[in-house]
Write a protein that holds these residues in place. Structure first.
Motif, PDB file in Angstrom:
ATOM      1  N   LEU A 187       5.168  33.718 -21.506  1.00  0.00           N
ATOM      2  CA  LEU A 187       4.738  35.094 -21.750  1.00  0.00           C
ATOM      3  C   LEU A 187       5.674  36.094 -21.096  1.00  0.00           C
ATOM      4  CD1 LEU A 187       2.306  36.620 -23.072  1.00  0.00           C
ATOM      5  CD2 LEU A 187       1.370  36.812 -20.770  1.00  0.00           C
ATOM      6  N   ARG A 188       5.960  37.168 -21.824  1.00  0.00           N
ATOM      7  CA  ARG A 188       6.766  38.272 -21.290  1.00  0.00           C
ATOM      8  C   ARG A 188       5.956  39.554 -21.163  1.00  0.00           C
ATOM      9  NH1 ARG A 188      12.218  37.502 -21.156  1.00  0.00           N
ATOM     10  NH2 ARG A 188      12.009  39.199 -19.640  1.00  0.00           N
ATOM     11  N   ASP A 189       4.972  39.747 -22.060  1.00  0.00           N
ATOM     12  CA  ASP A 189       4.209  40.996 -22.039  1.00  0.00           C
ATOM     13  C   ASP A 189       2.915  40.790 -22.805  1.00  0.00           C
ATOM     14  OD1 ASP A 189       3.999  43.960 -21.568  1.00  0.00           O
ATOM     15  OD2 ASP A 189       3.943  43.950 -23.764  1.00  0.00           O
ATOM     16  N   HIS A 290      -1.390  29.573 -21.241  1.00  0.00           N
ATOM     17  CA  HIS A 290      -0.919  30.807 -21.863  1.00  0.00           C
ATOM     18  C   HIS A 290      -1.984  31.909 -21.787  1.00  0.00           C
ATOM     19  CE1 HIS A 290       2.895  29.346 -23.165  1.00  0.00           C
ATOM     20  NE2 HIS A 290       2.388  28.397 -23.940  1.00  0.00           N
ATOM     21  N   ASP A 293      -1.979  33.175 -18.243  1.00  0.00           N
ATOM     22  CA  ASP A 293      -0.823  34.052 -18.027  1.00  0.00           C
ATOM     23  C   ASP A 293      -1.076  35.439 -18.611  1.00  0.00           C
ATOM     24  OD1 ASP A 293       0.508  32.044 -16.731  1.00  0.00           O
ATOM     25  OD2 ASP A 293       1.883  31.586 -18.379  1.00  0.00           O
ATOM     26  N   CYS A 295      -3.947  36.929 -18.932  1.00  0.00           N
ATOM     27  CA  CYS A 295      -4.887  37.629 -18.051  1.00  0.00           C
ATOM     28  C   CYS A 295      -4.219  38.049 -16.744  1.00  0.00           C
ATOM     29  CB  CYS A 295      -6.101  36.735 -17.776  1.00  0.00           C
ATOM     30  SG  CYS A 295      -7.123  36.423 -19.243  1.00  0.00           S
ATOM     31  N   LEU A 296      -3.212  37.307 -16.328  1.00  0.00           N
ATOM     32  CA  LEU A 296      -2.499  37.623 -15.084  1.00  0.00           C
ATOM     33  C   LEU A 296      -1.485  38.745 -15.284  1.00  0.00           C
ATOM     34  CD1 LEU A 296      -2.044  36.657 -12.108  1.00  0.00           C
ATOM     35  CD2 LEU A 296      -0.225  35.193 -13.008  1.00  0.00           C
ATOM     36  N   LEU A 297      -0.782  38.703 -16.404  1.00  0.00           N
ATOM     37  CA  LEU A 297       0.327  39.633 -16.641  1.00  0.00           C
ATOM     38  C   LEU A 297      -0.054  40.823 -17.510  1.00  0.00           C
ATOM     39  CD1 LEU A 297       3.416  40.025 -16.209  1.00  0.00           C
ATOM     40  CD2 LEU A 297       3.770  38.695 -18.306  1.00  0.00           C
ATOM     41  N   GLY A 298      -1.104  40.661 -18.312  1.00  0.00           N
ATOM     42  CA  GLY A 298      -1.409  41.650 -19.325  1.00  0.00           C
ATOM     43  C   GLY A 298      -1.895  42.988 -18.798  1.00  0.00           C
ATOM     44  N   ARG A 299      -1.524  44.048 -19.503  1.00  0.00           N
ATOM     45  CA  ARG A 299      -2.046  45.384 -19.242  1.00  0.00           C
ATOM     46  C   ARG A 299      -3.391  45.528 -19.953  1.00  0.00           C
ATOM     47  NH1 ARG A 299       0.909  48.378 -22.353  1.00  0.00           N
ATOM     48  NH2 ARG A 299       2.041  46.636 -23.282  1.00  0.00           N
TER      49      ARG A 299
END
Length: 309
Positions: A187-189, A290, A293, A295-299
């Protein structure tokens, strides 16, 4: 060979729609007990809890868990501690940590643990994986949109913590893509759209990249009306591969590819029977990773409140 005796925990919509017919069609497995709140089925022993079922039916050969993911770890751990192999509905747990613990417990006890991903058994998935194995991937697009009001009517838990929201269906797409792509991706964004009165997202846009730099994009929506959309498009050096209708139809370079009949859950139970025969386990946490990730990285973006009809 005598059919193995199966106990099923959680007799909700997915169990009645999919698990019961699949078990009834499998000559190697026999459903002899069900457990859970209000669990009752003609001709099958019914129990209020897994504990009661295990106490009354020590002859059970394996347990299938169809409960919401938030309570699955404790039940799976109890079944494994009682010496019973376990099949987990997707997702295999609420967190990666608990899935890892269950895998260790099963391995230590020498018991089968099957973290099932039913969409991987859609008839177009295996031939798609075989064709993509020799291709250069340029871009992947996932469009996975369905109506929560149709598939989870009144099920408030799905928007609670561990309910996963739109990732409940979205993880099906991720289970397919992690199975068919020749290279891993990360994941990038992410943008997660969460109703003002809920805890889990009702829509999400995810942007991944594979290890060679090819973009993998996903558009997930839990408010789709009319025809439902479960499609995956893979652009390659040899043309576009398209999986539609959840992986049941396959097109390559504009040509329809014949695939076998639909039968995801019968295939799951055939796989479970194989694992029980061999004593092996099948636990792939990649789709859940995924989601974690995201939930961790997302806006997070607040959107209109959602209420079931």
């Amino acid at each position: 060979m005598t059919a193995r005796k199966i106990g099923l925990v959680g007799l909700g919509k997915i169990a009645r729609d999919q698990h019961l017919p699949a078990l009834a069609a499998n000559p190697d497995l026999e459903l002899v007990a069900v457990a859970g709140h209000g669990a009752s089925l003609d001709g099958v022993d019914g129990f209020a809890s897994l504990s009661a079922m295990l106490a009354a039916r020590p002859d059970l050969d394996a347990i299938t868990l169809c409960t919401p993911p938030g309570v699955r770890h404790a039940l799976a751990a109890e079944a494994l501690a009682a010496g019973k192999p376990v099949m987990l509905e997707k997702p295999p747990g609420a967190t990666l940590g608990e899935v890892e613990l269950l895998a260790r417990q099963a391995e230590s006890a020498g018991l089968t643990l099957f973290a099932s991903w039913h969409s991987r058994h859609a008839p177009g998935v295996a031939p798609a994986r075989e064709w993509l194995a020799g291709r250069e991937i340029h871009r992947v697009q996932i469009v996975w949109k369905e109506d929560v009001r149709v598939w989870h009517p009144g099920q408030e838990w799905i928007f609670e913590p561990a309910g996963m929201g739109v990732f409940d269906p979205g993880i099906n797409a991720l289970s397919i893509v992690t199975a068919i792509l020749p290279r891993p991706f990360f994941l990038r964004d992410a943008l997660l759209q969460v109703p003002a009165n809920r805890q889990a997202p009702i829509a999400a846009q995810l942007r991944f990249m594979d290890t060679a730099g090819a973009p993998v994009e996903a558009d997930l929506d839990f408010l789709q009306t009319g025809p439902q959309t479960w499609d995956i498009y893979v652009e390659t050096d040899a043309g576009r591969l398209t999986l539609t209708k959840g992986g049941s139809e396959l097109t390559i370079a504009g040509e329809s590819v014949p695939v076998g009949p639909a039968g995801e859950y019968p295939a799951l139970y055939a796989r479970f029977a194989e694992l029980l025969d061999s004593g092996a386990s099948d636990v792939d946490p990649a789709p859940l990773r995924h989601v974690a990730d995201a939930c961790l990285l997302g806006r997070r973006e607040a959107v209109a409140s959602f209420h079931f009809p």
